[in-house]
Scaffold this motif. Structure first.
Motif, short mmCIF file in Angstrom:
data_model
loop_
_atom_site.label_atom_id
_atom_site.label_comp_id
_atom_site.label_asym_id
_atom_site.label_seq_id
_atom_site.Cartn_x
_atom_site.Cartn_y
_atom_site.Cartn_z
N LEU A 214 0.82 -1.21 0.00
CA LEU A 214 0.00 0.00 0.00
C LEU A 214 0.86 1.26 0.00
CD1 LEU A 214 -2.91 -0.92 2.43
CD2 LEU A 214 -3.10 -0.40 0.00
N LEU A 215 1.97 1.22 0.73
CA LEU A 215 2.88 2.38 0.73
C LEU A 215 3.39 2.67 -0.68
CD1 LEU A 215 4.98 1.71 3.97
CD2 LEU A 215 3.31 3.53 3.62
N ILE A 216 3.80 1.60 -1.37
CA ILE A 216 4.31 1.78 -2.74
C ILE A 216 3.19 2.26 -3.66
CG2 ILE A 216 5.35 0.59 -4.70
CD1 ILE A 216 6.61 -1.36 -2.68
N PHE A 217 2.02 1.64 -3.53
CA PHE A 217 0.90 1.99 -4.40
C PHE A 217 0.49 3.45 -4.22
CE2 PHE A 217 -3.55 2.54 -5.44
CZ PHE A 217 -3.69 1.86 -6.63
N LEU A 218 0.31 3.87 -2.97
CA LEU A 218 -0.15 5.24 -2.71
C LEU A 218 0.89 6.27 -3.15
CD1 LEU A 218 -1.84 4.76 0.78
CD2 LEU A 218 -2.95 5.01 -1.44
N ALA A 219 2.18 5.94 -2.98
CA ALA A 219 3.22 6.87 -3.42
C ALA A 219 3.17 7.07 -4.94
CB ALA A 219 4.59 6.35 -2.99
N GLN A 220 2.98 6.00 -5.68
CA GLN A 220 2.92 6.11 -7.14
C GLN A 220 1.59 6.70 -7.60
OE1 GLN A 220 5.82 6.17 -8.31
NE2 GLN A 220 5.95 4.39 -9.67
N TRP A 221 0.52 6.35 -6.92
CA TRP A 221 -0.81 6.82 -7.33
C TRP A 221 -0.93 8.34 -7.18
CZ3 TRP A 221 -4.55 4.72 -10.06
CH2 TRP A 221 -5.82 5.30 -10.06
N SER A 222 -0.32 8.87 -6.15
CA SER A 222 -0.43 10.31 -5.88
C SER A 222 0.72 11.12 -6.47
CB SER A 222 -0.49 10.56 -4.37
OG SER A 222 0.69 10.07 -3.73
N ALA A 223 1.64 10.48 -7.19
CA ALA A 223 2.80 11.19 -7.74
C ALA A 223 2.35 12.22 -8.77
CB ALA A 223 3.76 10.20 -8.38
N TYR A 224 2.94 13.40 -8.70
CA TYR A 224 2.61 14.46 -9.65
C TYR A 224 3.87 15.03 -10.31
CZ TYR A 224 0.83 18.83 -11.59
OH TYR A 224 0.51 19.85 -12.44
N LEU A 225 4.87 15.38 -9.48
CA LEU A 225 6.05 16.03 -10.03
C LEU A 225 6.79 15.15 -11.01
CD1 LEU A 225 8.02 18.40 -10.12
CD2 LEU A 225 9.17 17.42 -8.11
N TRP A 226 7.01 13.87 -10.65
CA TRP A 226 7.79 13.00 -11.52
C TRP A 226 7.12 12.77 -12.87
CZ3 TRP A 226 12.52 11.79 -12.20
CH2 TRP A 226 12.87 10.69 -12.97
N PRO A 227 5.83 12.41 -12.94
CA PRO A 227 5.20 12.29 -14.26
C PRO A 227 5.21 13.59 -15.04
CG PRO A 227 3.84 11.26 -12.57
CD PRO A 227 4.93 12.00 -11.85
N LEU A 228 5.14 14.71 -14.34
CA LEU A 228 5.19 16.00 -15.03
C LEU A 228 6.54 16.23 -15.70
CD1 LEU A 228 3.62 18.69 -15.52
CD2 LEU A 228 4.71 19.54 -13.43
N LEU A 229 7.61 15.71 -15.07
CA LEU A 229 8.96 15.92 -15.59
C LEU A 229 9.33 14.97 -16.72
CD1 LEU A 229 10.95 16.50 -12.25
CD2 LEU A 229 10.36 18.22 -13.96
N VAL A 270 -11.15 2.54 -1.95
CA VAL A 270 -11.65 1.16 -2.03
C VAL A 270 -10.59 0.18 -1.52
CG1 VAL A 270 -12.34 -0.67 -3.63
CG2 VAL A 270 -13.29 1.64 -3.87
N LEU A 271 -9.34 0.40 -1.91
CA LEU A 271 -8.26 -0.48 -1.45
C LEU A 271 -8.15 -0.46 0.07
CD1 LEU A 271 -5.33 0.08 -3.98
CD2 LEU A 271 -6.64 -2.02 -3.61
N LEU A 272 -8.17 0.73 0.66
CA LEU A 272 -8.06 0.84 2.12
C LEU A 272 -9.27 0.23 2.80
CD1 LEU A 272 -6.64 4.46 2.44
CD2 LEU A 272 -5.43 2.33 2.90
N LEU A 273 -10.45 0.36 2.20
CA LEU A 273 -11.65 -0.24 2.77
C LEU A 273 -11.58 -1.76 2.75
CD1 LEU A 273 -14.49 0.31 3.93
CD2 LEU A 273 -15.37 0.18 1.59
N VAL A 274 -11.11 -2.31 1.63
CA VAL A 274 -11.02 -3.76 1.50
C VAL A 274 -9.94 -4.33 2.41
CG1 VAL A 274 -10.43 -5.63 -0.10
CG2 VAL A 274 -11.93 -3.77 -0.85
N LEU A 275 -8.83 -3.61 2.55
CA LEU A 275 -7.67 -4.13 3.28
C LEU A 275 -7.58 -3.62 4.72
CD1 LEU A 275 -5.00 -3.75 0.45
CD2 LEU A 275 -6.22 -5.82 1.11
N GLN A 276 -8.62 -2.92 5.20
CA GLN A 276 -8.53 -2.33 6.53
C GLN A 276 -8.39 -3.39 7.63
OE1 GLN A 276 -12.05 -0.29 7.82
NE2 GLN A 276 -13.44 -1.73 6.85
N ARG A 277 -8.90 -4.59 7.38
CA ARG A 277 -8.80 -5.62 8.41
C ARG A 277 -7.35 -6.01 8.68
NH1 ARG A 277 -8.76 -11.09 6.60
NH2 ARG A 277 -8.60 -11.29 4.34
N TYR A 278 -6.48 -5.85 7.68
CA TYR A 278 -5.07 -6.16 7.90
C TYR A 278 -4.43 -5.13 8.81
CZ TYR A 278 -5.56 -9.58 4.17
OH TYR A 278 -5.96 -10.65 3.42
N PHE A 279 -4.87 -3.85 8.69
CA PHE A 279 -4.37 -2.84 9.60
C PHE A 279 -4.84 -3.13 11.03
CE2 PHE A 279 -4.29 -0.60 5.55
CZ PHE A 279 -3.03 -0.05 5.58
#
Length: 289
Positions: A214-229, A270-279
């Motif tokens: 999830l850490l990797i996914f959220l970092a890539q999903w919210s990335a803005y500067l790198w795709p812009l460059l 949706v991902l956080l809702l589905v996987l919240q039980r693991y947290f």
């Protein structure tokens, strides 16, 4: 005896009143947190030019549109090609998760199980590395990727996200808690390090592996500067950049921006809702320890 019963009854009534008050307060706080999301949802269903005009003075019309329309979503998934951008973001994020776990799991395993000179120094360098803001190295890194002809490619978008230091740190801390006797027993049975990692450590670490993914996914999903460059080709542009195209030098459309922001937020929600039980399991396990 009667006095004791009365006292107990009074205490129970006070506790019920306190629960009701706390419940009402919790509900009000929840509504306050939801108001921005509700405003964005309803704002995306009204003509974009009316959103700012309805803010002042504050009234029910600020939240509830007079005119309901789906034109904002039609424009997003039509001329703006937002659907294609969402698919690009999904490809980049999930590919980064798969490749990232292939790298982070062995790295965390090596830093927690193997004893070698300089291990703590390597780990310290790793910690310092993920504490450095990515923005500080993004421009020179983008120049290197351009020289390597990795700009305007999925590989160029994916590579910076697969070596997530925070994910390695998260997994290493869990692996350190696995009893060393299990590792020794696997070695006595003739298991290789790869087999020990995949058949002993990984089955015990489902929760931290998912957390790291999830850490990797959220970092890539919210990335803005790198795709812009590194990306100028609209065909492989990600959702965050596509959303920015709702603004230009001469015009803006808050309705489209609100709609795109909501669509982007649905996937991690949706991902956080589905996987919240693991947290929950992770917190419970730590509490038991």
């Amino acid at each position: 005896m009667t006095a004791q019963v009365t006292a107990v009854g009074g205490l129970q009534r006070r506790m019920r009143v306190q629960r009701v008050i706390l419940g009402v307060l919790a509900g009000l706080v929840g509504v306050l947190f939801l108001l921005p999301a509700i405003w964005m949802l309803l704002g995306s269903l009204r003509p974009g030019g009316e959103i700012i005009g309805s803010v002042s003075p504050l009234s029910w019309n600020t939240l509830i549109p007079d005119v309901w329309t789906l034109d904002n979503y039609a424009a997003l998934f039509g001329p703006l090609r937002f659907g294609q951008a969402m698919m690009n973001s999904l490809i980049v994020a999930f590919a980064s998760v798969v490749l990232g776990l292939v790298i982070t799991i062995p790295a965390a395993y090596a830093l927690s199980v193997f004893r070698f000179p300089g291990r703590e120094l390597v780990f310290a360098a790793l910690v310092v590395g993920f504490m450095i803001p990515f923005e500080a190295i993004a421009i020179p890194l983008a120049q290197i990727f351009t020289q390597w002809h990795l700009d305007n490619t999925y590989i160029g978008l994916i590579l910076p996200g697969i070596g997530n230091g925070l994910a390695i740190f998260n997994l290493r801390q869990f692996f350190l808690g696995v009893p060393g006797e299990l590792h020794e027993a696997a070695r006595v049975d003739g298991a290789s390090e790869l087999r020990t990692m995949t058949q002993v450590y990984l089955p015990l670490s489902v929760t931290p592996v998912i957390n790291s993914a999830l850490l990797i996914f959220l970092a890539q999903w919210s990335a803005y500067l790198w795709p812009l460059l590194v990306v100028s080709d609209e065909k492989i542009q990600v959702a965050a950049i596509a959303l920015s195209r709702t603004f230009s030098d001469t015009s803006f459309n808050f309705g489209q921006m609100f709609g795109g922001a909501l669509v982007i937020s649905v996937v991690p929600a949706v991902l956080l809702l589905v996987l919240q039980r693991y947290f929950t399991q992770s917190v419970a396990t730590k509490g038991l320890k």
